[in-house]
Scaffold this motif. Sequence first.
Motif, PDB file in Angstrom:
ATOM      1  N   THR A  84       8.310  41.252  -3.968  1.00  0.00           N
ATOM      2  CA  THR A  84       8.780  42.569  -3.549  1.00  0.00           C
ATOM      3  C   THR A  84       8.599  43.537  -4.955  1.00  0.00           C
ATOM      4  N   GLU A  85       8.018  44.691  -4.650  1.00  0.00           N
ATOM      5  CA  GLU A  85       8.116  45.496  -5.808  1.00  0.00           C
ATOM      6  C   GLU A  85       8.443  46.851  -5.146  1.00  0.00           C
ATOM      7  N   THR A  86       8.814  47.867  -6.414  1.00  0.00           N
ATOM      8  CA  THR A  86       9.720  49.100  -6.246  1.00  0.00           C
ATOM      9  C   THR A  86       8.530  50.070  -6.843  1.00  0.00           C
ATOM     10  N   LYS A  87       8.593  51.511  -6.451  1.00  0.00           N
ATOM     11  CA  LYS A  87       7.869  52.466  -7.011  1.00  0.00           C
ATOM     12  C   LYS A  87       8.761  53.772  -7.092  1.00  0.00           C
ATOM     13  N   THR A  88       8.937  53.951  -8.309  1.00  0.00           N
ATOM     14  CA  THR A  88       9.794  55.137  -8.496  1.00  0.00           C
ATOM     15  C   THR A  88       9.079  56.463  -9.070  1.00  0.00           C
ATOM     16  N   THR A  89       9.604  57.573  -8.530  1.00  0.00           N
ATOM     17  CA  THR A  89       8.922  58.823  -8.797  1.00  0.00           C
ATOM     18  C   THR A  89      10.096  59.769  -9.191  1.00  0.00           C
ATOM     19  N   TRP A  90       9.997  60.285 -10.430  1.00  0.00           N
ATOM     20  CA  TRP A  90      11.009  61.127 -11.013  1.00  0.00           C
ATOM     21  C   TRP A  90      10.519  62.622 -11.306  1.00  0.00           C
ATOM     22  N   LEU A  91      11.427  63.528 -11.113  1.00  0.00           N
ATOM     23  CA  LEU A  91      11.115  64.784 -11.558  1.00  0.00           C
ATOM     24  C   LEU A  91      12.640  65.445 -12.465  1.00  0.00           C
ATOM     25  N   GLY A  92      12.472  65.656 -13.532  1.00  0.00           N
ATOM     26  CA  GLY A  92      13.555  66.378 -14.192  1.00  0.00           C
ATOM     27  C   GLY A  92      13.582  67.305 -14.939  1.00  0.00           C
ATOM     28  N   ALA A  93      14.459  68.050 -15.280  1.00  0.00           N
ATOM     29  CA  ALA A  93      14.791  69.187 -16.066  1.00  0.00           C
ATOM     30  C   ALA A  93      15.785  68.976 -17.256  1.00  0.00           C
ATOM     31  N   ASP A  94      15.580  69.157 -18.515  1.00  0.00           N
ATOM     32  CA  ASP A  94      16.513  69.210 -19.628  1.00  0.00           C
ATOM     33  C   ASP A  94      16.969  70.380 -20.181  1.00  0.00           C
ATOM     34  N   LEU A  95      17.867  70.662 -20.911  1.00  0.00           N
ATOM     35  CA  LEU A  95      18.176  71.604 -21.560  1.00  0.00           C
ATOM     36  C   LEU A  95      18.873  70.912 -22.855  1.00  0.00           C
ATOM     37  N   MET A  96      18.270  70.924 -24.069  1.00  0.00           N
ATOM     38  CA  MET A  96      18.600  70.131 -25.291  1.00  0.00           C
ATOM     39  C   MET A  96      18.727  71.007 -26.540  1.00  0.00           C
ATOM     40  N   GLY A  97      19.739  70.656 -27.418  1.00  0.00           N
ATOM     41  CA  GLY A  97      19.957  71.364 -28.777  1.00  0.00           C
ATOM     42  C   GLY A  97      19.216  70.214 -29.495  1.00  0.00           C
ATOM     43  N   VAL A  98      18.231  70.944 -30.391  1.00  0.00           N
ATOM     44  CA  VAL A  98      17.294  69.912 -31.406  1.00  0.00           C
ATOM     45  C   VAL A  98      17.870  70.157 -32.919  1.00  0.00           C
ATOM     46  N   ILE A  99      17.799  69.179 -33.553  1.00  0.00           N
ATOM     47  CA  ILE A  99      18.105  69.546 -34.976  1.00  0.00           C
ATOM     48  C   ILE A  99      16.669  69.104 -35.585  1.00  0.00           C
ATOM     49  N   THR A 100      16.160  69.999 -36.801  1.00  0.00           N
ATOM     50  CA  THR A 100      15.063  69.743 -37.600  1.00  0.00           C
ATOM     51  C   THR A 100      15.766  68.579 -38.671  1.00  0.00           C
ATOM     52  N   LEU A 101      15.366  67.687 -38.864  1.00  0.00           N
ATOM     53  CA  LEU A 101      15.947  66.622 -39.713  1.00  0.00           C
ATOM     54  C   LEU A 101      15.590  66.784 -41.223  1.00  0.00           C
ATOM     55  N   ASN A 102      14.286  67.181 -41.274  1.00  0.00           N
ATOM     56  CA  ASN A 102      13.703  67.211 -42.746  1.00  0.00           C
ATOM     57  C   ASN A 102      14.070  68.735 -43.239  1.00  0.00           C
ATOM     58  N   ASN A 103      14.536  69.475 -42.575  1.00  0.00           N
ATOM     59  CA  ASN A 103      14.901  70.853 -43.126  1.00  0.00           C
ATOM     60  C   ASN A 103      16.200  70.541 -43.840  1.00  0.00           C
ATOM     61  N   PHE A 104      17.179  69.509 -43.670  1.00  0.00           N
ATOM     62  CA  PHE A 104      18.167  69.377 -44.590  1.00  0.00           C
ATOM     63  C   PHE A 104      17.859  69.044 -45.910  1.00  0.00           C
ATOM     64  N   LYS A 105      16.630  68.770 -46.142  1.00  0.00           N
ATOM     65  CA  LYS A 105      16.171  68.435 -47.570  1.00  0.00           C
ATOM     66  C   LYS A 105      15.499  69.644 -48.065  1.00  0.00           C
ATOM     67  N   ILE A 106      16.187  70.248 -49.088  1.00  0.00           N
ATOM     68  CA  ILE A 106      15.855  71.726 -49.614  1.00  0.00           C
ATOM     69  C   ILE A 106      14.648  71.618 -50.352  1.00  0.00           C
ATOM     70  N   ASP A 107      13.456  72.025 -50.047  1.00  0.00           N
ATOM     71  CA  ASP A 107      12.223  72.196 -50.715  1.00  0.00           C
ATOM     72  C   ASP A 107      11.936  73.505 -50.390  1.00  0.00           C
ATOM     73  N   LYS A 108      10.627  73.952 -50.986  1.00  0.00           N
ATOM     74  CA  LYS A 108       9.941  75.217 -50.665  1.00  0.00           C
ATOM     75  C   LYS A 108       8.610  75.189 -50.001  1.00  0.00           C
ATOM     76  N   GLY A 109       8.259  76.278 -49.464  1.00  0.00           N
ATOM     77  CA  GLY A 109       7.016  76.318 -48.709  1.00  0.00           C
ATOM     78  C   GLY A 109       7.147  76.003 -47.098  1.00  0.00           C
ATOM     79  N   GLU A 110       6.015  76.051 -46.474  1.00  0.00           N
ATOM     80  CA  GLU A 110       6.006  75.447 -45.143  1.00  0.00           C
ATOM     81  C   GLU A 110       5.692  74.181 -45.109  1.00  0.00           C
ATOM     82  N   LYS A 111       6.377  73.486 -44.252  1.00  0.00           N
ATOM     83  CA  LYS A 111       6.145  72.046 -44.031  1.00  0.00           C
ATOM     84  C   LYS A 111       5.177  71.639 -43.129  1.00  0.00           C
ATOM     85  N   LYS A 112       4.747  70.395 -43.333  1.00  0.00           N
ATOM     86  CA  LYS A 112       3.444  69.868 -42.730  1.00  0.00           C
ATOM     87  C   LYS A 112       3.995  68.832 -41.652  1.00  0.00           C
TER      88      LYS A 112
END
Length: 466
Positions: free
Chosen positions: A72-100
């Motif tokens: 036996t096998e199963t086939k899954t079809t998924w449709l989703g929508a998310d609302l997330m809060g995101v944190i930029t981790l390397n902006n905790f490191k204080i340096d100058k200029g635009e980041k790459k």
Amino acid sequence: MTQFDPDKKDKTELGINLGAAYASGDLTNSDDGAGIGLGIGLHLRKALDHIFSARVDLNFASYKNSLESASTETKTTWLGADLMGVITLNNFKIDKGEKKTNVYMGVGPGLNSFKVEATPPGIDDGRRYEDVDSKLGVHAAFVGGLAFKVGSNMSFGIEHKVYVPVGDRADLLDGVKLVSGGGSFSQSNDIGHFTNLSLNFHLGKDDMVEPLFWVSPLTVMYKDLAEVKARPKLDLTDTDGDGVIDMLDQEKDTPSGAPVDTRGIAMDSDGDGLADHEDKEPYSAPGYDIDREGVAQIPPPATLTEEDVIRIGKAQGWDAASKMAPGLADWFLPIVHFNFDRYDIKDTEVSKLYQVAMVMQKNPSIRVVAHGHTDKVASNTYNNVLSYNRAAAAIDHIVGKFGVDRSRFVLNWGGEDSSLIDSSGRNMINRRVEFRVATNEAEMGRPEGPNAGKGGSFSGNRDAGY
């Protein structure tokens, strides 16, 4: 690369995600693992500041699960929508200029609808395979990733997303439930995975800056410090002593004592090309040529002799012998108003009598009628006397204060018969003395009746006969 400007709005990131989708759950407890399918997604990410941002995701996934030891096998079809809060981790490191690079993690709630098709459904090898119909559910979403900038308006990255369904469908993501020894089902929540590559575009107008999560929080500070360092050192030297330091002075050799403007340039107030300190006439009349000393060459004004005036007057039909020019009788002269039942002159009306006096002094050939009136409060006999008193008081004031001869006045009275406002009560507009240039009017004597109204004392001009 666009220079970051903190006063401008930042752009919004639109990402396209493509990668592998699969579920970990009951099947992954076996040695065979879960099947890997295709996942597609779109996301919008908007910076709230340099570290925090909000992200909205839409995702589609389709994958199959099976065991080599089962049929036996199963086939899954998924449709989703998310609302997330995101944190930029390397902006905790204080340096100058635009980041790459941009290292980020996020979490938030989501809605989903998934269905599972089991072929065939049933129990096989201690697992129950069953169809799951589409139904709206909720889940928790987690994301972590690393993005690389490839230009001011584009980046690409790799990320992994995890979906954890909640509720009574939490163990149905792979369509399989474990069967315990007693025939009952054991709960083992399934988890959805989406490992993908993302291609991200920065959307916005040309004058907007890139998303803030690509910029270090100290960029603004470094920019301001660089501008301060680039400024010249303050030098208070004022070579020409005009009050404007050399750093700001656009004319450093201004002669001593010459007035200057805020730029240190010698002033030319009349704009004739000669500075004020060289101009004999600093405020020459505009529109005329000037001489070497800056004096406007204004031609002398044209003058008329008495003969010229008479000649012009005759050409216009003016009779010099006439005592009154045509239209003089139509002149408008002021009207003087009075308080109720009074005939003394109010302070507010003195200027009007002055105007009448000035007209008579400048036109000595005219005579003026002073015509008194009242409102309709008292009897007609009383009002006739009161109107007479008001006209007499006005004439006496002009004669006494301004020396106009009494013979140039014609006193008339009208009582209440010539009201301007049709009112039977008190009305200041009707309590008045009108002045007009006399034509053929005759002096009216005092009407019969006792004295009417109240008035103040008056001191006349002896030379005028009072």
